[in-house]
Design a protein around this motif. Structure first.
Motif, short mmCIF file in Angstrom:
data_model
loop_
_atom_site.label_atom_id
_atom_site.label_comp_id
_atom_site.label_asym_id
_atom_site.label_seq_id
_atom_site.Cartn_x
_atom_site.Cartn_y
_atom_site.Cartn_z
N LEU A 144 0.86 -1.19 0.00
CA LEU A 144 0.00 0.00 0.00
C LEU A 144 0.90 1.24 0.00
CD1 LEU A 144 -2.60 -1.14 2.71
CD2 LEU A 144 -2.86 -1.24 0.23
N GLU A 152 1.93 2.81 9.98
CA GLU A 152 1.63 1.38 9.89
C GLU A 152 1.11 0.84 11.21
OE1 GLU A 152 1.89 -2.77 10.30
OE2 GLU A 152 3.33 -1.44 11.31
N ARG A 156 -2.56 -0.93 11.95
CA ARG A 156 -2.63 -2.30 12.47
C ARG A 156 -3.27 -2.37 13.85
NH1 ARG A 156 1.59 -3.96 15.17
NH2 ARG A 156 2.96 -2.64 13.89
N THR A 163 -1.73 -5.39 8.60
CA THR A 163 -0.59 -4.88 7.84
C THR A 163 0.72 -5.19 8.54
OG1 THR A 163 -0.69 -2.73 8.96
CG2 THR A 163 -1.95 -2.98 6.90
N VAL A 170 4.35 -0.23 3.68
CA VAL A 170 3.19 -0.79 4.35
C VAL A 170 2.57 -1.84 3.44
CG1 VAL A 170 0.91 -0.31 5.33
CG2 VAL A 170 2.74 1.38 5.57
N THR A 171 2.38 -3.04 3.97
CA THR A 171 1.88 -4.15 3.15
C THR A 171 0.69 -4.81 3.83
OG1 THR A 171 4.12 -4.56 2.33
CG2 THR A 171 2.50 -6.31 2.03
N LEU A 172 -0.38 -5.02 3.07
CA LEU A 172 -1.57 -5.72 3.57
C LEU A 172 -1.35 -7.21 3.41
CD1 LEU A 172 -4.46 -5.14 4.67
CD2 LEU A 172 -5.27 -5.43 2.32
#
Length: 278
Positions: A144, A152, A156, A163, A170-172
Motif C-alpha cells: 500500500l 503502519e 494495524r 498490515t 506498508v503491506t496488507l
C-alpha cells in the motif's frame, strides 16, 4: 443540602433565546412572505444529509430561490390546514404532504428546470458510522504505497488492518473488506474508507411534491433516488489503484469470497534482530 444562591449560570451570548408564541408567529409570517414572493414550492427529502453540501446548494440557488427547513406543523399553519384558512389556492392540500423529515424549496425557477437539475445532482460523501453501506469495498493483499511507514502501527493496532512493514513499505497481509453491501458501517471502517479515499455515500435531494401559484395545483414529482443515480456497487483497491464498477449478483458473490488464510508472515529468514527489521 440547599442550593446556593450564588450558584447561578450567566449567559455570555448577545443573542436572545426566542421562545413562545411570538417566535412561532414570526416563523409563520416569514413562510407566508415566501409564498407571496415565489411562484412555486417544492417539498423535498434529504438522503444522507450533509450540511456542507446543503450550504453549497443554498449559495447556488440564492438569486431566485430559498431553501427552508423547519417544523412541519408551523409550515402547515402558515399554508393553511383547510380551504378557508389557506394562504393561497391549493396550499391546504400541499400542506398535507408535509410528513416526516422534509424541507421546502421556494423558487421562481421553472418546474422542469428544477426537476432536471436535482435528477442529475449527486454529490459524493464519505460514509459515517452507523450508515448502511450500499457498496462493497475490498482491498487486495499487497503493498500500500499510498501510506507512510510511520502510520503502519496505527493502521494495524487502532484500525485493525492486517498490515506489516516489508522493506519499509506498508503491506496488507490478506484481502480486507472496508465495507460490505447491506451492512452497517462501523467507526473504524468509516475512518479507513476516508484514508483510502473511498467516498461511497451520495448526498441527494429528492423532490416529492410541487405547488404552482399560477394554477394552484399540487402534483407529484418524478424524482430519481440516489440509488437510481448510482453507477457502481463495488470498489476493488489494489495498492494505490482503485477499480469502481457495477457487478451483477454472480460477480458480486465472486468478489465476496474469502481470501486464503495467512498462516505466517512472509519474511525471509535473517540473522537481524526484530528491531532492525522495522
Amino acid at each position: 443540602m440547599p442550593k446556593s444562591r450564588r450558584d447561578k449560570t450567566y449567559s455570555l451570548t448577545q443573542t436572545k433565546k426566542q421562545v413562545g408564541l411570538e417566535h412561532k408567529e414570526k416563523i409563520v409570517s416569514q413562510i407566508q412572505d415566501f409564498v407571496n414572493s415565489y411562484e412555486r414550492i417544492f417539498i423535498y427529502s434529504l438522503e444522507n444529509t450533509r450540511n456542507n453540501h446543503l450550504k453549497e446548494l443554498r449559495t447556488e440557488f440564492k438569486d431566485d430561490s430559498r431553501f427552508y427547513q423547519g417544523k412541519n406543523k408551523l409550515c402547515q399553519v402558515a399554508f393553511g390546514k383547510s380551504k378557508e384558512l389557506e394562504t393561497a389556492e391549493g396550499l391546504h392540500k400541499f400542506s398535507q404532504s408535509l410528513v416526516g423529515e422534509t424541507g421546502l424549496l421556494f423558487t421562481n425557477k421553472k418546474e422542469e428546470e428544477v426537476v432536471e437539475y436535482f435528477n442529475k445532482y449527486n454529490s459524493a460523501s464519505f460514509a459515517r458510522a452507523g450508515e448502511t453501506s450500499e457498496v462493497t469495498v475490498k482491498v487486495l493483499a499487497g503493498p500500500l504505497p499510498q501510506f507512510s511507514f510511520a502510520i503502519e502501527s496505527h493502521l494495524r493496532e487502532r484500525l485493525k488492518l492486517p498490515t506489516m512493514l516489508k522493506d519499509g513499505v506498508v503491506t496488507l497481509m490478506k484481502d480486507f473488506f472496508l465495507a460490505k453491501d447491506g451492512e452497517p458501517i462501523t467507526a473504524m471502517q468509516s475512518r479507513l474508507l476516508k484514508l483510502f479515499g473511498c467516498a461511497i455515500t451520495s448526498f441527494n435531494v429528492k423532490l416529492t411534491k410541487v405547488w404552482n401559484k399560477e394554477t394552484g395545483e399540487v402534483s407529484d414529482v418524478n424524482a430519481v433516488s440516489s440509488w437510481d443515480k448510482r453507477t457502481f456497487n463495488s470498489i476493488v483497491v489494489e495498492g494505490d489503484d482503485q477499480r469502481w464498477a457495477w457487478l451483477e449478483d454472480g460477480e458480486m458473490k465472486e468478489l465476496m469470497k474469502k481470501s486464503k488464510r495467512v498462516e505466517a508472515m512472509d519474511i525471509e529468514e535473517s540473522d537481524m534482530g526484530i528491531g532492525e527489521m522495522f
